[in-house]
Design an enzyme around this catalytic site. Structure first.
Site, mmCIF file in Angstrom:
data_model
loop_
_atom_site.group_PDB
_atom_site.id
_atom_site.type_symbol
_atom_site.label_atom_id
_atom_site.label_comp_id
_atom_site.label_asym_id
_atom_site.label_seq_id
_atom_site.Cartn_x
_atom_site.Cartn_y
_atom_site.Cartn_z
ATOM 1 N N LYS A 102 -8.989 1.925 7.776
ATOM 2 C CA LYS A 102 -9.150 0.546 7.317
ATOM 3 C C LYS A 102 -10.382 -0.044 7.996
ATOM 4 O O LYS A 102 -10.477 -0.082 9.228
ATOM 5 C CB LYS A 102 -7.902 -0.275 7.652
ATOM 6 C CG LYS A 102 -7.968 -1.721 7.185
ATOM 7 C CD LYS A 102 -6.699 -2.475 7.540
ATOM 8 C CE LYS A 102 -5.534 -2.045 6.684
ATOM 9 N NZ LYS A 102 -4.346 -2.934 6.877
ATOM 10 N N ASP A 128 6.735 -8.941 4.511
ATOM 11 C CA ASP A 128 6.109 -8.724 3.201
ATOM 12 C C ASP A 128 6.562 -7.392 2.591
ATOM 13 O O ASP A 128 5.743 -6.628 2.068
ATOM 14 C CB ASP A 128 4.583 -8.763 3.319
ATOM 15 C CG ASP A 128 3.899 -8.952 1.958
ATOM 16 O OD1 ASP A 128 4.574 -9.379 0.998
ATOM 17 O OD2 ASP A 128 2.696 -8.661 1.846
ATOM 18 N N LEU A 158 -10.370 4.560 -0.898
ATOM 19 C CA LEU A 158 -8.991 4.507 -1.367
ATOM 20 C C LEU A 158 -8.653 3.177 -2.019
ATOM 21 O O LEU A 158 -7.831 3.107 -2.927
ATOM 22 C CB LEU A 158 -8.026 4.740 -0.190
ATOM 23 C CG LEU A 158 -7.954 6.160 0.367
ATOM 24 C CD1 LEU A 158 -7.058 6.187 1.604
ATOM 25 C CD2 LEU A 158 -7.439 7.131 -0.688
ATOM 26 N N GLY A 159 -9.276 2.097 -1.532
ATOM 27 C CA GLY A 159 -8.985 0.786 -2.103
ATOM 28 C C GLY A 159 -9.552 -0.309 -1.230
ATOM 29 O O GLY A 159 -10.261 -0.054 -0.247
ATOM 30 N N GLY A 184 -8.525 -4.178 0.673
ATOM 31 C CA GLY A 184 -7.446 -5.058 1.092
ATOM 32 C C GLY A 184 -7.972 -6.398 1.529
ATOM 33 O O GLY A 184 -9.111 -6.766 1.238
ATOM 34 N N GLY A 224 -10.952 -5.726 4.098
ATOM 35 C CA GLY A 224 -12.098 -4.941 3.665
ATOM 36 C C GLY A 224 -11.645 -3.665 2.989
ATOM 37 O O GLY A 224 -10.548 -3.603 2.435
ATOM 38 N N LYS A 225 -12.456 -2.633 3.101
ATOM 39 C CA LYS A 225 -12.181 -1.383 2.392
ATOM 40 C C LYS A 225 -11.276 -0.455 3.210
ATOM 41 O O LYS A 225 -11.208 -0.539 4.431
ATOM 42 C CB LYS A 225 -13.496 -0.669 2.086
ATOM 43 C CG LYS A 225 -14.429 -1.454 1.169
ATOM 44 C CD LYS A 225 -15.746 -0.730 0.974
ATOM 45 C CE LYS A 225 -16.674 -1.528 0.066
ATOM 46 N NZ LYS A 225 -17.997 -0.857 -0.115
ATOM 47 N N VAL A 226 -10.592 0.438 2.481
ATOM 48 C CA VAL A 226 -9.814 1.503 3.108
ATOM 49 C C VAL A 226 -10.382 2.822 2.591
ATOM 50 O O VAL A 226 -10.494 3.029 1.385
ATOM 51 C CB VAL A 226 -8.316 1.405 2.768
ATOM 52 C CG1 VAL A 226 -7.547 2.536 3.445
ATOM 53 C CG2 VAL A 226 -7.762 0.050 3.179
#
Length: 362
Positions: free
Chosen positions: A122, A226, A99-100, A102, A105-107
């Protein structure tokens, strides 16, 4: 890193009961989910592209692993497996796609093989959390602190406008930890730096959802720190959910902060200059910036550098885009958000069906 304690912990053998390490055995799943897989283009594409195309037969939960959405589960053993179709598993979760990426690390998008639900997993790298480049002045890992804060915060929360944490897979023998989060199909309500103004009615709808979520957070003594469009996810039915609690903070008696966090363009004036300030008003200011971005597709205060942004936030007069016409009520609300002594809290109160919600400002 030791295992993270939570309210409900599964025994290690439960995660591996239906897996044989090093082999290609797969769990059995619910038949009803097969139809959903075939109807979902993402899932159908995944299974069609496997080395041996096909859909696993779904016939039940051998672990009896379904838990209440109010309970957070922790698994202390990670088992990787590949089934006969070529599906890759992390315990009972089938990895569908990336998915992406962050801070941690990766999601990955994953399908729970026991109930057919999709989750955003995550992947947190322990080594990255302790990277020397991310140490504070006391020598502590900033990323590790953020990770621990996110877990601690999400454990407390259950609200329709907050992304839920369902499970933590924390095997101390593994380099990575996995946070199994609610998957929100629509993704960010606005992508980074690709903002397009919404119609006023839609902007107000999104604003209402965020207000409900933020009111809930502050009631439970949680500061998000945030809020921005990229951290606001949209469900398939158009509901907004607040996500990304990496820099959040839980307070007890006072919400006083001594350091800034989050995205510069969404900071309140006092967070740009003062060594100490209250956290809830800073969240509410960021909420106002989000509303402005929804309506105009641009920031109310901006600059080429962070000092330029801070200067604009503190000294620039609020203005409205001349080509976008908004109602007087919305304009008055935005002016109220960005006053020098701006709103410190915001709350929704249920009234009746004709006028279901009322905004209350302090």
């Amino acid at each position: 890193m030791s295992a993270i304690p939570t309210e409900q912990t599964r025994p290690p053998e439960a995660d591996a009961r239906d897996f044989v390490e090093g082999e290609t055995q797969r769990p059995q799943l619910l038949i009803a989910v097969q139809e959903r897989i075939l109807q979902d283009p993402i899932l159908a594409g995944h299974f069609a592209g496997l080395p041996t195309p096909g859909v696993p037969l779904l016939i039940g939960d051998p672990f009896n692993a379904l838990s209440s959405p109010h309970q957070l589960r922790t698994s202390h053993r990670l088992v990787r497996a590949v089934d006969a179709f070529g599906n890759k598993y992390l315990n009972q979760y089938i990895v569908i796609k990336l998915l992406g990426c962050g801070r941690y690390g990766k999601v990955k998008l994953c399908l729970n093989a026991f109930d057919g639900k999709l989750f955003a997993v995550k992947v947190v790298d322990r080594k990255r959390l302790r990277d020397r480049r991310f140490l504070n002045e006391d020598g502590d890992s900033i990323m590790l602190q953020e990770y621990v804060h996110e877990i601690a915060t999400l454990k407390k929360l259950h609200h329709p406008n907050i992304v839920a944490l369902h499970e933590v897979i924390d095997d101390v023998q593994q380099r990575k930890v996995y946070l199994v989060l609610e998957y929100v199909e629509g993704g960010p309500v606005m992508e980074d730096n690709r903002w397009i103004a919404f119609p006023e009615e839609l902007a107000q709808k999104y604003f209402r959802d965020i207000c409900c979520g933020l009111d809930y957070l502050h009631y439970h003594k949680v500061l998000h720190r945030d809020l921005k469009p990229e951290n606001l996810l949209q469900t398939a039915d158009g509901r907004i959910k607040i996500s990304d609690f990496g820099v959040s903070q839980v307070f007890e008696t006072t919400d006083a902060l001594s350091s800034t966090a989050g995205t510069p363009a969404f900071l309140a004036p006092e967070a740009c200059t003062k060594s100490s300030f209250e956290g809830r008003p800073v969240d509410v200011w960021a909420l106002g910036v989000c509303l402005y971005v929804f309506v105009f597709g641009t920031l109310p205060f901006s600059g080429k550098t962070i000092p330029d942004i801070y200067h604009a936030i503190q000294h620039k007069q609020l203005s409205f885009h001349p080509s976008i016409v908004i109602s007087k009520e919305l304009k008055d609300l935005l002016v109220l958000f960005f006053k020098v002594n701006h709103i410190t809290s915001i709350k929704f109160v249920t009234l009746d069906t004709a006028r279901p919600l009322l905004l209350i400002f302090d």
